[in-house]
Write an enzyme that holds these catalytic residues in place. Structure first.
Site, PDB file in Angstrom:
ATOM      1  N   GLU A  66       0.849  -1.054   0.017  1.00 55.09           N
ATOM      2  CA  GLU A  66       0.040   0.001   0.017  1.00 55.09           C
ATOM      3  C   GLU A  66       0.808   1.308  -0.131  1.00 55.09           C
ATOM      4  O   GLU A  66       0.508   2.373  -0.522  1.00 55.09           O
ATOM      5  CB  GLU A  66      -0.910   0.168   1.283  1.00 55.09           C
ATOM      6  CG  GLU A  66      -1.730  -1.300   1.357  1.00 55.09           C
ATOM      7  CD  GLU A  66      -1.322  -2.405   2.081  1.00 55.09           C
ATOM      8  OE1 GLU A  66      -1.973  -2.939   2.979  1.00 55.09           O
ATOM      9  OE2 GLU A  66       0.121  -2.729   1.882  1.00 55.09           O
ATOM     10  N   TRP A 186      19.850 -39.203 -13.893  1.00 54.27           N
ATOM     11  CA  TRP A 186      18.863 -38.285 -13.373  1.00 54.27           C
ATOM     12  C   TRP A 186      17.844 -39.268 -13.792  1.00 54.27           C
ATOM     13  O   TRP A 186      17.616 -39.878 -15.283  1.00 54.27           O
ATOM     14  CB  TRP A 186      18.805 -36.836 -14.086  1.00 54.27           C
ATOM     15  CG  TRP A 186      19.757 -36.209 -13.759  1.00 54.27           C
ATOM     16  CD1 TRP A 186      20.943 -35.789 -14.189  1.00 54.27           C
ATOM     17  CD2 TRP A 186      19.808 -35.389 -12.564  1.00 54.27           C
ATOM     18  NE1 TRP A 186      21.583 -35.014 -13.519  1.00 54.27           N
ATOM     19  CE2 TRP A 186      21.056 -34.595 -12.668  1.00 54.27           C
ATOM     20  CE3 TRP A 186      18.798 -35.224 -11.575  1.00 54.27           C
ATOM     21  CZ2 TRP A 186      21.131 -33.549 -11.454  1.00 54.27           C
ATOM     22  CZ3 TRP A 186      19.245 -34.168 -10.606  1.00 54.27           C
ATOM     23  CH2 TRP A 186      20.322 -33.452 -10.490  1.00 54.27           C
ATOM     24  N   THR A 212      20.423 -39.457   1.501  1.00 53.65           N
ATOM     25  CA  THR A 212      20.218 -38.671   0.113  1.00 53.65           C
ATOM     26  C   THR A 212      21.403 -37.673   0.073  1.00 53.65           C
ATOM     27  O   THR A 212      21.861 -37.432  -1.080  1.00 53.65           O
ATOM     28  CB  THR A 212      18.680 -38.087   0.139  1.00 53.65           C
ATOM     29  OG1 THR A 212      17.926 -39.153  -0.040  1.00 53.65           O
ATOM     30  CG2 THR A 212      18.788 -37.213  -1.216  1.00 53.65           C
ATOM     31  N   ASP A 216      24.180 -37.621  -2.941  1.00 51.59           N
ATOM     32  CA  ASP A 216      23.935 -36.845  -4.145  1.00 51.59           C
ATOM     33  C   ASP A 216      24.732 -35.686  -3.795  1.00 51.59           C
ATOM     34  O   ASP A 216      24.932 -34.739  -4.972  1.00 51.59           O
ATOM     35  CB  ASP A 216      22.459 -36.603  -4.198  1.00 51.59           C
ATOM     36  CG  ASP A 216      21.924 -37.725  -4.775  1.00 51.59           C
ATOM     37  OD1 ASP A 216      22.195 -38.842  -5.235  1.00 51.59           O
ATOM     38  OD2 ASP A 216      20.310 -37.811  -4.407  1.00 51.59           O
ATOM     39  N   ARG A 223      17.746 -22.235  -8.482  1.00 52.33           N
ATOM     40  CA  ARG A 223      18.487 -21.827  -9.657  1.00 52.33           C
ATOM     41  C   ARG A 223      17.406 -21.613 -10.653  1.00 52.33           C
ATOM     42  O   ARG A 223      16.265 -22.268 -10.844  1.00 52.33           O
ATOM     43  CB  ARG A 223      19.500 -22.820  -9.796  1.00 52.33           C
ATOM     44  CG  ARG A 223      20.497 -23.132  -8.939  1.00 52.33           C
ATOM     45  CD  ARG A 223      21.643 -23.925  -9.412  1.00 52.33           C
ATOM     46  NE  ARG A 223      21.059 -25.616  -9.590  1.00 52.33           N
ATOM     47  CZ  ARG A 223      20.945 -26.175  -8.752  1.00 52.33           C
ATOM     48  NH1 ARG A 223      21.204 -26.039  -7.481  1.00 52.33           N
ATOM     49  NH2 ARG A 223      20.578 -27.804  -9.220  1.00 52.33           N
ATOM     50  N   GLU A 303      12.545 -32.991   0.010  1.00 53.88           N
ATOM     51  CA  GLU A 303      13.116 -33.639  -1.063  1.00 53.88           C
ATOM     52  C   GLU A 303      13.509 -35.298  -0.946  1.00 53.88           C
ATOM     53  O   GLU A 303      13.938 -35.713  -1.699  1.00 53.88           O
ATOM     54  CB  GLU A 303      13.955 -32.912  -1.794  1.00 53.88           C
ATOM     55  CG  GLU A 303      13.446 -31.536  -2.227  1.00 53.88           C
ATOM     56  CD  GLU A 303      14.146 -31.056  -3.096  1.00 53.88           C
ATOM     57  OE1 GLU A 303      15.427 -31.456  -3.569  1.00 53.88           O
ATOM     58  OE2 GLU A 303      13.745 -30.003  -3.820  1.00 53.88           O
TER      59      GLU A 303
END
Length: 370
Positions: A66, A186, A212, A216, A223, A303
């Site tokens: 505002e 992937w 995980t 990884d 990104r 994730e």
């Protein structure tokens, strides 16, 4: 600063009020992912059916929508104009910026149109009441459903004092998240992974299990399509921290992360980073979410992997679930969900499909609890 493309908001506009409110939503969403713990808010100032000011809230400690709309109209006669905003203007001083209602009153605005009442107890209906007491007409409720969806994280925070939880996993058609040897890069397509970054953008933190993370070594940030980092999300690692070895500390993401230790043996962190200690993934998961919210984390994207994903499903602690399916079979790989206690169909965890979407030969299913 770069932004990811956002899915458009669709409205069935009937009159001019709704047209101007639609513009408020379009303005508000420009700051998606950057206003936490504040909501997404856009504002439009109109006089004689002409827009004379626009603004949106860009981040904590910065002027509200505002204020930006009114300031952008300086040099124009604001008195007797109408202010459109997707959320009730604030009226309290328990923050870093002054109350918006005071400026609205001082500016001589004659009418205010808002979509949603602010669920923050410091504001809830108080801003509207103060405006009406000063003779300003206030209309509330148009696009209220769309407004609550836009600010679903903020609304949940205010109502339950818990972070908004989204669980996400990438899976093969036969429900596998990796090969038998643990390889998973992937499964899904580049466009699916880009879409996943749009989901990351909306969340304060990204959580992964320790297995995980070690397999990884993910960056756990957001990104854009050119792989440029546009947001460094808070990073949460959950599991037995005794699995961390000296060489793992060379990975900068560990030193930046919040560690949640669930192992049976005591874990003593040699670094100054914050560490929570919990006995199990499941039984104290809600207590953990409460603790994280008290630490200022308003939303978490979970994730994986399998154990973490399954725990949030079993405890029904998620608000949204996104499963990315790739047209591939992985045979003996690890399942995307594991629960050995489900012995009958009626004991399974059913979900409601919100949306399905095809993304570059992949298939995305957006779900919520049934």
């Amino acid at each position: 600063m770069g932004r990811l493309d956002s899915p458009p908001l669709f409205f069935m506009c009937i009159d001019s009020d709704q047209q101007y409110l639609k513009q408020c939503f379009s303005l508000a969403i420009q700051a998606k992912g950057f206003t936490s713990p504040n909501p997404l808010v856009g504002a439009v100032l109109v006089k004689n059916n002409k827009i004379i000011g626009r603004g949106f809230h860009q981040g904590p400690g910065l002027p509200h929508a505002e204020v930006n709309a009114i300031n952008s109209a300086l040099g124009t006669e604001i008195r007797d104009s109408t202010l459109y905003c997707n959320l009730e203007p604030c009226c309290h001083s328990n923050k870093r910026t002054p109350p918006c209602v005071n400026l609205i009153i001082e500016s001589g605005i004659k009418r205010v149109v808002v979509s949603n009442i602010d669920p923050n107890p410091f504001v809830q209906e108080k801003g509207i009441k103060k405006l009406r007491e000063k003779g300003i007409e206030v209309d509330v409720g148009q696009f209220a459903i769309e407004g609550e969806h836009l600010n679903r994280i903020f609304f949940k925070n205010m109502r339950s004092h818990l972070p908004y939880i989204t669980i996400k996993i990438a899976s093969s058609l036969d429900g596998r998240i990796c090969l038998e040897n643990g390889s998973s890069k992937w499964i899904t397509s580049p466009l699916s992974r880009q879409y996943a970054h749009q989901i990351r953008l909306e969340h304060d933190a990204i959580m992964v299990g320790i297995n995980t993370f070690l397999a990884d070594m993910p960056a756990l940030n957001t990104r854009d399509n050119s792989n440029k980092v546009i947001k460094e999300n808070k990073k949460i690692i959950l599991g037995d921290m005794n699995k961390l070895k000296p060489q793992h500390w060379q990975h900068s993401n560990i030193s930046q992360a919040l560690l949640i230790h669930t192992g049976n043996e005591e874990y003593v962190c040699s670094s100054a980073i914050k560490t929570y200690h919990y006995k199990s993934f499941g039984s104290s998961l809600k207590n953990l979410m409460t603790a994280l919210y008290l630490d200022g984390i308003t939303s978490i994207l979970v994730e994986g992997g399998q154990k973490v994903f399954s725990s949030f499903v079993d405890e029904k602690l998620y608000d949204d679930a996104f499963i990315f399916y790739a047209p591939i079979f992985l045979g003996n790989g690890k399942s995307n969900y594991l629960n050995v206690d489900i012995s009958a169909i009626n004991l399974g965890h059913r979900m409601k499909i919100i949306e399905t979407r095809s993304i570059e030969n992949n298939f995305l299913v957006h779900l919520r609890q049934e």
